[in-house]
Enzyme design. Structure first.
Site, PDB file in Angstrom:
ATOM      1  N   HIS A 500       0.845  -1.196   0.000  1.00 53.78           N
ATOM      2  CA  HIS A 500       0.000   0.000   0.000  1.00 53.78           C
ATOM      3  C   HIS A 500       0.880   1.245   0.000  1.00 53.78           C
ATOM      4  O   HIS A 500       1.806   1.367   0.787  1.00 53.78           O
ATOM      5  CB  HIS A 500      -0.906   0.025   1.232  1.00 53.78           C
ATOM      6  CG  HIS A 500      -1.692   1.290   1.363  1.00 53.78           C
ATOM      7  ND1 HIS A 500      -1.589   2.126   2.453  1.00 53.78           N
ATOM      8  CD2 HIS A 500      -2.584   1.870   0.526  1.00 53.78           C
ATOM      9  CE1 HIS A 500      -2.391   3.163   2.288  1.00 53.78           C
ATOM     10  NE2 HIS A 500      -3.003   3.031   1.128  1.00 53.78           N
ATOM     11  N   SER A 501       0.595   2.160  -0.937  1.00 53.40           N
ATOM     12  CA  SER A 501       1.291   3.438  -1.007  1.00 53.40           C
ATOM     13  C   SER A 501       2.798   3.210  -1.146  1.00 53.40           C
ATOM     14  O   SER A 501       3.238   2.512  -2.056  1.00 53.40           O
ATOM     15  CB  SER A 501       0.958   4.258   0.243  1.00 53.40           C
ATOM     16  OG  SER A 501       1.422   5.569   0.126  1.00 53.40           O
ATOM     17  N   LEU A 502       3.593   3.772  -0.247  1.00 50.19           N
ATOM     18  CA  LEU A 502       5.042   3.577  -0.315  1.00 50.19           C
ATOM     19  C   LEU A 502       5.409   2.104  -0.173  1.00 50.19           C
ATOM     20  O   LEU A 502       6.439   1.659  -0.698  1.00 50.19           O
ATOM     21  CB  LEU A 502       5.731   4.400   0.781  1.00 50.19           C
ATOM     22  CG  LEU A 502       7.250   4.300   0.851  1.00 50.19           C
ATOM     23  CD1 LEU A 502       7.900   4.808  -0.425  1.00 50.19           C
ATOM     24  CD2 LEU A 502       7.788   5.055   2.059  1.00 50.19           C
ATOM     25  N   SER A 504       4.147  -0.310  -1.683  1.00 46.38           N
ATOM     26  CA  SER A 504       4.216  -0.908  -3.019  1.00 46.38           C
ATOM     27  C   SER A 504       5.567  -0.630  -3.661  1.00 46.38           C
ATOM     28  O   SER A 504       6.142  -1.494  -4.335  1.00 46.38           O
ATOM     29  CB  SER A 504       3.086  -0.360  -3.892  1.00 46.38           C
ATOM     30  OG  SER A 504       3.212   1.040  -4.057  1.00 46.38           O
ATOM     31  N   ILE A 529      -1.389  -1.148  -4.272  1.00 48.22           N
ATOM     32  CA  ILE A 529      -2.640  -0.458  -3.968  1.00 48.22           C
ATOM     33  C   ILE A 529      -2.336   0.980  -3.573  1.00 48.22           C
ATOM     34  O   ILE A 529      -1.537   1.227  -2.668  1.00 48.22           O
ATOM     35  CB  ILE A 529      -3.401  -1.171  -2.830  1.00 48.22           C
ATOM     36  CG1 ILE A 529      -3.748  -2.604  -3.253  1.00 48.22           C
ATOM     37  CG2 ILE A 529      -4.663  -0.415  -2.463  1.00 48.22           C
ATOM     38  CD1 ILE A 529      -4.467  -3.386  -2.188  1.00 48.22           C
TER      39      ILE A 529
END
Length: 715
Positions: A500-502, A504, A529
């Protein structure tokens, strides 16, 4: 005719003996949900008072805890949903099995107070020792049986047991002004086989004792605290505590008397205001901007909410609904239906890595990645149980009741102490100031929130901190995988990663540099995501693929990276300001085509479905809008699809079997951008559409598409 077994007893008799023996050893166990014993990464945390709210373990968990306790086992006992939690019997504590989380007190339920809560272990142990001295007749099951006439029924307690006050503030403030004898239980009087009274003094003399020995005292105890050797569960208690966050949205609105457009517009505005407020439920999120958001009271309330959902996701009604009388260890409430294990077979393990904003967990308990992952797991199970399509994809023998997927969080941020953390002194460079010392005072709560949430991206760009983060996340991934294999030695399934976010970006770099950051397992599906990969890789002049698209890419000094996994997915909300597309980094041509859209799950019950329903209802109420206009919008001609070239198809299917990497969540008819932008980036794991999509892709068989059709962008 009776059938005899090799042991010489009829099988029916053996079954009854086994069941009676099981009843005989059953004692319910409980865990606290309101006051943690400890909090991770908060060494200064101290409990101000003992926990007062407890929940029962399942019958199966209680049986195993009881057996392990009698054997004095040192190994933790796995409990609750999917055995995601463990009990340390040496410290009588409950904690998460696979991630760092608060620990909670565990109690063996033998004696209970008037609130049906188990007494502390020390007090229970002393009371049980005195109870056995009464030598009640084991053959007599009547709970009203009084102690034998020749037996002593009142004893002085050796330990110091504080008198619980309903008002915690009164107890805390009054303890210094009262004598110690008034604030602790000193005596216990056994009224009958099931009831006793705790007393702090004997000021009432023989008259008080005579009253407590009477049946009237059980209905109206005076100057004493009644305790019982039985536990009864009231199902209404759970119902009362159930949260109804969307209740206000169902309240009928006042009808407008006249049919004028102005009156109707005012009605729409009122409906819009109320529905938006209920729909997005931003109260918790907006508390982040409040300077008092980190108060102990707020933390305790939010942590208790998480505790009730996360630690009790399993169907513990099997333990809670068991009305148990503890009489010399006997239980009359357990049944063979209730005695079942929480363990289930798992063929797919999903490890989720968080991104920016998780430093908030140090200050604001309700921003908790482990909690959101638990919501994702819960959504997956609910959607799977209601979807025959998803069940048909599962080839496991227990496909009807088990999705065979496990989801675990990887919480890395708290394990790293950056020198740029707000108030931590810079040990390596003591001449440098702290982050709080360079922060401008204007709009301070907002600045702190942004710093806590966005600073990690700036840290990741710096090579020194990037390596530190990648090393830590790799270590946490391998550690969690090893623990899972330890407790599930039969697991030989697939491993999938969700970033998720960073998070990823972190997973992208780890899987692109496996020689340096080596994982102990192969990755099947890789889900990004709310990912900023598209932006960060563009800045790094990096393309995504197995090899350069054109021979002169190397001459242009362009880097090409490909994470070591089978399929890559980039999922995002169209309103998320942190998310970027990835397909144009595979080929610039994809910038001219639309992303594909995430299918809407018919079993969904979250934000997406409510936005769609809400937007449609508001659209119908707009002046001059009728059903025909709304239907025409739904049936407007779709854009013409274009077939991609064979070369581009080969490049894309090398990254995802469908040929598509970018998946956007379906936009609603009514977009409230300023709200959606705030909420969209932090609510992915709560979305049923996300849960359904991940489940579908994990359970489906993957065969590369031979042709890819896309829609050209307009405007």
């Amino acid at each position: 005719m009776l059938r005899f077994t090799h042991r010489g007893l009829p099988s029916s008799t053996r079954f009854r003996n086994i069941f009676v023996r099981l009843n005989h050893i059953y004692v319910p166990w409980f865990y606290a949900i309101d006051v943690p014993n400890s909090k991770p990464y908060l060494p200064t945390y101290q409990t101000l008072h003992s926990p007062k709210k407890f929940k029962p373990f399942s019958v199966d968990d209680s049986n195993r805890l009881e057996k392990a306790s009698k054997r004095q086992e040192r190994r933790p006992v796995l409990v609750n949903e999917d055995y995601l939690f463990k009990v340390d019997l040496s410290h009588m504590e409950l904690s998460p099995t696979y991630w760092e989380g608060p620990t909670y007190q565990v109690r063996r339920g033998v004696w209970f107070d008037s609130s049906n809560q188990p007494l502390s272990s020390d007090l229970t142990s002393e009371i049980e020792g005195l109870y056995k001295q009464l030598k009640f007749d084991d053959s007599n099951d009547d709970p009203t049986t009084t102690p034998p006439a020749e037996s002593q029924d009142i004893f002085r307690l050796k330990g110091k047991y504080p008198v619980d006050k309903e008002n915690e503030g009164e107890q805390k403030n009054g303890s210094s002004n009262k004598d110690e004898n008034e604030s602790t239980f000193k005596f216990i009087l056994f009224a009958n086989k099931q009831t006793a009274f705790l007393l702090s003094d004997l000021d009432g003399g023989k008259l008080q004792l005579a009253f407590l020995r009477s049946n009237l005292a059980q209905s109206l105890p005076i100057n004493a605290t009644m305790i019982t050797r039985s536990y009864k569960y009231s199902s209404s208690a759970t119902t009362k505590q159930t949260s109804t966050s969307f209740k206000a949205a169902k309240t009928p609105q006042t009808e407008v008397a006249d049919g004028s457009n102005s009156s109707k517009s005012r009605s729409i505005e009122t409906k819009l205001e109320k529905k938006v407020s209920n729909l997005f439920n931003l109260s918790d999120f907006l508390q982040l901007f409040n300077g008092n958001a980190s108060k102990d009271q707020d933390d305790a309330q939010s942590l208790e909410k998480q505790m009730e959902t996360d630690y009790n996701n399993a169907d513990n009604s099997q333990g809670a609904n068991a009305s148990s009388k503890i009489e010399d260890g006997k239980n009359s409430g357990a049944s063979d239906r209730q005695i079942r294990s929480n363990r289930r077979d798992v063929d797919n393990l999903i490890l989720c890595v968080h991104g920016i904003g998780q430093t908030l967990g140090k200050k604001y308990e309700y921003v908790n990645f482990a909690h959101t992952v638990n919501l994702l797991r819960s959504n997956m199970k609910k959607i799977y149980n209601n979807s025959e399509k998803l069940q048909s994809l599962n080839t496991a023998p227990d496909y009807k009741s088990n999705c065979n997927v496990q989801v675990l969080p990887i919480t890395w941020r708290h394990s790293i102490s950056f020198q740029t953390d707000a108030k931590e002194e810079n040990i390596e460079n003591p001449d440098l100031p702290t982050l709080s010392q360079v922060t401008v005072n204007g709009v301070l709560p907002l600045r702190k929130l942004l710093a806590d949430g966005l600073l990690d991206i700036l840290l990741y760009v710096e090579p020194y901190y990037q390596d530190m983060i990648l090393q830590q996340v790799t270590s946490q991934l391998n550690k969690t995988y090893r623990i899972f294999k330890e407790f599930n030695p039969e697991f030989d399934g697939k491993v999938h990663l969700v970033g998720h976010s960073l998070g990823s970006m972190i997973l992208f770099d780890i899987l692109s540099k496996q020689k340096k950051y080596e994982l102990e397992f192969q990755v099947d599906n890789l889900f990004f995501i709310g990912s900023p990969i598209g932006l960060l890789k563009l800045i790094q002049r990096t393309k995504i693929g197995d090899r350069p698209e054109f021979p002169n890419d190397l001459e242009r000094k362009l880097t090409v990276q490909r994470p070591q996994c089978k399929d890559i997915y980039n999922v995002y909300h169209v309103c998320d300001p942190i998310s970027y597309r990835m397909e144009p980094l595979v080929s610039k041509e994809m910038a001219h085509y639309e992303q594909t859209y995430l299918p809407h799950c018919s079993e969904a019950y979250g934000l997406t479905s409510k936005v769609l329903e809400f937007g449609e209802n508001i659209w119908k109420d707009l002046p001059g809008t009728d059903e025909n206009n709304l239907q025409s919008k739904k049936t407007s001609p779709e854009k013409k699809e274009v077939k991609l070239s064979e070369n581009l198809t080969r490049m894309l299917t090398g990254l995802n079997y469908t040929g598509r990497l970018d998946y956007a969540m379906s936009p609603s008819l009514l977009e409230v951008d300023f709200i959606s932008a705030i909420k969209s980036h932090v609510s992915y794991f709560e979305e049923p559409d996300i849960a359904a999509f991940i489940l579908k892709e994990i359970l489906s068989k993957h065969e590369n598409a031979s042709e890819i059709y896309v829609k050209r962008k307009t405007g």
